[in-house]
Design a protein around this motif. Structure first.
Motif, PDB file in Angstrom:
ATOM      1  N   PRO A  34       0.935  -1.466  -0.335  1.00  0.00           N
ATOM      2  CA  PRO A  34      -0.012  -0.184  -0.064  1.00  0.00           C
ATOM      3  C   PRO A  34       0.858   1.053  -0.351  1.00  0.00           C
ATOM      4  N   LEU A  35       1.756   0.856   0.608  1.00  0.00           N
ATOM      5  CA  LEU A  35       2.374   2.443   0.627  1.00  0.00           C
ATOM      6  C   LEU A  35       4.413   1.664   0.433  1.00  0.00           C
ATOM      7  N   ASP A  36       5.069   2.235   0.229  1.00  0.00           N
ATOM      8  CA  ASP A  36       5.944   1.053   0.222  1.00  0.00           C
ATOM      9  C   ASP A  36       6.586   2.298   0.199  1.00  0.00           C
ATOM     10  N   GLY A  37       8.289   2.376   0.189  1.00  0.00           N
ATOM     11  CA  GLY A  37       9.297   3.414   1.210  1.00  0.00           C
ATOM     12  C   GLY A  37       8.746   4.913   2.303  1.00  0.00           C
ATOM     13  N   SER A  38       7.643   3.832   3.289  1.00  0.00           N
ATOM     14  CA  SER A  38       6.921   5.059   3.978  1.00  0.00           C
ATOM     15  C   SER A  38       7.793   6.039   4.497  1.00  0.00           C
ATOM     16  N   SER A  39       9.195   4.883   4.608  1.00  0.00           N
ATOM     17  CA  SER A  39       9.630   5.643   5.680  1.00  0.00           C
ATOM     18  C   SER A  39      10.661   7.451   4.993  1.00  0.00           C
ATOM     19  N   GLY A  69      15.493   5.835  -1.632  1.00  0.00           N
ATOM     20  CA  GLY A  69      15.357   4.939  -0.337  1.00  0.00           C
ATOM     21  C   GLY A  69      14.024   3.836  -0.229  1.00  0.00           C
ATOM     22  N   SER A  70      13.159   4.531  -1.383  1.00  0.00           N
ATOM     23  CA  SER A  70      11.780   4.607  -2.052  1.00  0.00           C
ATOM     24  C   SER A  70      11.942   3.462  -3.000  1.00  0.00           C
ATOM     25  N   MET A  71      11.809   2.085  -3.114  1.00  0.00           N
ATOM     26  CA  MET A  71      11.799   1.061  -4.553  1.00  0.00           C
ATOM     27  C   MET A  71      11.376   1.888  -6.069  1.00  0.00           C
ATOM     28  N   ALA A 101      18.866  -1.560  -7.020  1.00  0.00           N
ATOM     29  CA  ALA A 101      19.317  -3.366  -6.797  1.00  0.00           C
ATOM     30  C   ALA A 101      19.462  -3.385  -5.012  1.00  0.00           C
ATOM     31  N   TYR A 102      18.386  -3.770  -5.001  1.00  0.00           N
ATOM     32  CA  TYR A 102      18.359  -4.435  -3.345  1.00  0.00           C
ATOM     33  C   TYR A 102      18.943  -6.106  -2.937  1.00  0.00           C
ATOM     34  N   PRO A 103      20.472  -5.664  -2.872  1.00  0.00           N
ATOM     35  CA  PRO A 103      21.237  -7.542  -2.916  1.00  0.00           C
ATOM     36  C   PRO A 103      20.921  -8.294  -1.733  1.00  0.00           C
ATOM     37  N   PHE A 112       5.242  -8.855  -3.564  1.00  0.00           N
ATOM     38  CA  PHE A 112       4.339  -6.917  -3.363  1.00  0.00           C
ATOM     39  C   PHE A 112       5.769  -6.360  -4.586  1.00  0.00           C
ATOM     40  N   GLU A 113       6.837  -6.744  -4.153  1.00  0.00           N
ATOM     41  CA  GLU A 113       7.881  -5.754  -4.028  1.00  0.00           C
ATOM     42  C   GLU A 113       8.110  -6.338  -5.549  1.00  0.00           C
ATOM     43  N   GLY A 114       9.266  -7.994  -5.207  1.00  0.00           N
ATOM     44  CA  GLY A 114      10.303  -7.830  -6.708  1.00  0.00           C
ATOM     45  C   GLY A 114       9.488  -8.501  -8.375  1.00  0.00           C
TER      46      GLY A 114
HETATM   47  P1  AFP Z   1       9.675   1.610   4.290  1.00  0.00           P
HETATM   48  O1  AFP Z   1       8.878   1.202   3.096  1.00  0.00           O
HETATM   49  O2  AFP Z   1      10.693   0.379   5.106  1.00  0.00           O
HETATM   50  O3  AFP Z   1      10.498   2.767   3.926  1.00  0.00           O
HETATM   51  O4  AFP Z   1      11.419  -0.133   3.436  1.00  0.00           O
HETATM   52  C1  AFP Z   1      11.125   0.938   1.689  1.00  0.00           C
HETATM   53  C2  AFP Z   1      11.920  -0.410   0.885  1.00  0.00           C
HETATM   54  O5  AFP Z   1      11.326  -1.160   1.085  1.00  0.00           O
HETATM   55  C3  AFP Z   1      12.067  -0.210  -0.226  1.00  0.00           C
HETATM   56  O6  AFP Z   1      11.312   0.380  -1.099  1.00  0.00           O
HETATM   57  C4  AFP Z   1      13.405   0.571  -0.545  1.00  0.00           C
HETATM   58  O7  AFP Z   1      13.701   0.357  -1.836  1.00  0.00           O
HETATM   59  C5  AFP Z   1      13.973  -0.149  -0.255  1.00  0.00           C
HETATM   60  O8  AFP Z   1      12.831  -0.478   1.463  1.00  0.00           O
HETATM   61  C6  AFP Z   1      15.117   0.764   1.262  1.00  0.00           C
HETATM   62  O9  AFP Z   1      15.704   0.075   2.055  1.00  0.00           O
HETATM   63  P2  AFP Z   1      16.547   1.167   3.336  1.00  0.00           P
HETATM   64  O10 AFP Z   1      16.266   1.685   4.520  1.00  0.00           O
HETATM   65  O11 AFP Z   1      18.392  -0.114   3.708  1.00  0.00           O
HETATM   66  O12 AFP Z   1      17.602   1.678   1.810  1.00  0.00           O
END
Ligand code: AFP
Length: 284
Positions: free
Chosen positions: A87-92, A198-200, A215-217, A231-233
């Motif tokens: 629902p909210l990717d990258g919420s941080s 920080g948000s895919m 990449a998030y390896p 949900f993402e890959g």
């Molecule tokens: P959040 O949704 O917790 O912000 O995570 C975002 C995520 O799943 C993806 O969107 C980012 O590519 C990845 O995490 C960022 O992760 P890092 O904070 O470890 O860089």
């Protein structure tokens, strides 16, 4: 409804919900006490987006299952296709007012399923403007979403021939040696510039626009990486492959990865074909 109509109805519903999700962000930056199934703290904004999307996507005739990154189990909603939603990717990124997204994968199989069962995938990007990238039947269309209405702005979208950017997640000391060597090769290529937000979805949308590799390896501390396959890959792999690029878990297309469970994680590498080919050579 036929399958293509259901898929479009799913995309239409996600687009029409985007203004409410976006409008709710300012008031929902607080962390809740709850954790999602991946052990991450849920924001009030995550909960709100999830509740809206479950209600509206689950109500579509022809959608039989709703699953979300935010809730443990998939929900039966009748007969038909399964939708998997972040629902909210990258919420941080909410606190620093950076990009975020909503991701949806539409599978013609019960979840968890491989990416080969996808019949459509899309994401909404909450950037300076709200856009949607949607892939169906091997074609990617980019829309501007205004007041919940989609307007196609780029059709048959393909990655540019020449890649221009790269972005790698995880901590550098935590990268396995083979990935670190690949990263060094990419970083030394003067034609490529670092872009990592920080948000895919924000990062992948730059790959669709400029070409390159995201990449998030796999990490030494987390061999499965961080991102969730269902949900993402899978959805992002499906979209990038439909745009003429490649996806990989390090050995094969993300769409060929067998899921072990609904919230299973997978190393994610997506982007221009040549750069993903070189990644697989470096890792194997
Ligand atoms: P959040 O949704 O917790 O912000 O995570 C975002 C995520 O799943 C993806 O969107 C980012 O590519 C990845 O995490 C960022 O992760 P890092 O904070 O470890 O860089």
């Amino acid at each position: 409804m036929d399958r293509a109509t259901v898929v479009d109805e799913v995309f239409e519903t996600v687009a029409s919900t985007a203004p409410e999700v976006r409008a709710a962000l300012p008031g929902r930056r607080t962390e809740t006490e709850d954790q999602n199934p991946s052990g991450e703290l849920r924001l009030a904004a995550d909960d709100y987006a999830d509740e809206l999307l479950e209600e509206r996507l689950g109500a579509i005739s022809g959608v039989g299952q709703y699953a979300s990154e935010e809730t443990q189990e998939a929900v039966d909603t009748g007969e038909g296709l399964a939708v998997a939603v972040d629902p909210l990717d990258g919420s941080s990124n909410l606190k620093p007012n950076n990009t975020m997204g909503t991701i949806v994968g539409v599978y013609d199989a019960p979840l968890p399923a491989t990416g080969r069962e996808l019949v459509g995938a899309a994401y909404v990007l909450y950037g300076p403007i709200t856009t949607m990238a949607a892939a169906v039947e091997g074609e990617v269309t980019e829309y501007v979403v205004t007041d919940g209405e989609r307007e196609a702005v780029r059709e048959e979208l393909t990655l540019p021939d020449e890649p221009a950017i790269y972005g790698f997640g995880g901590r550098v000391p935590d990268w396995p040696d083979e990935f670190a060597a690949y990263a060094e090769e990419i970083e030394s290529d003067e034609s490529l510039r670092l872009r990592y937000g920080g948000s895919m979805i924000g990062d992948v949308n730059q790959i669709l626009t400029y070409g390159g590799v995201f990449a998030y390896p796999a990490l030494e501390s987390a061999p499965e990486g961080k991102l969730r396959l269902q949900f993402e890959g899978n959805p992002v792999g499906y979209i990038v492959e439909a745009a003429g690029g490649r996806s990989s878990d390090g050995e094969r297309s993300l769409l060929d990865v067998e899921p072990d469970d609904l919230h299973g994680r997978v190393p994610v590498h997506v982007g221009s074909t040549g750069l993903i080919d070189r990644l697989e050579d470096a890792l194997n």
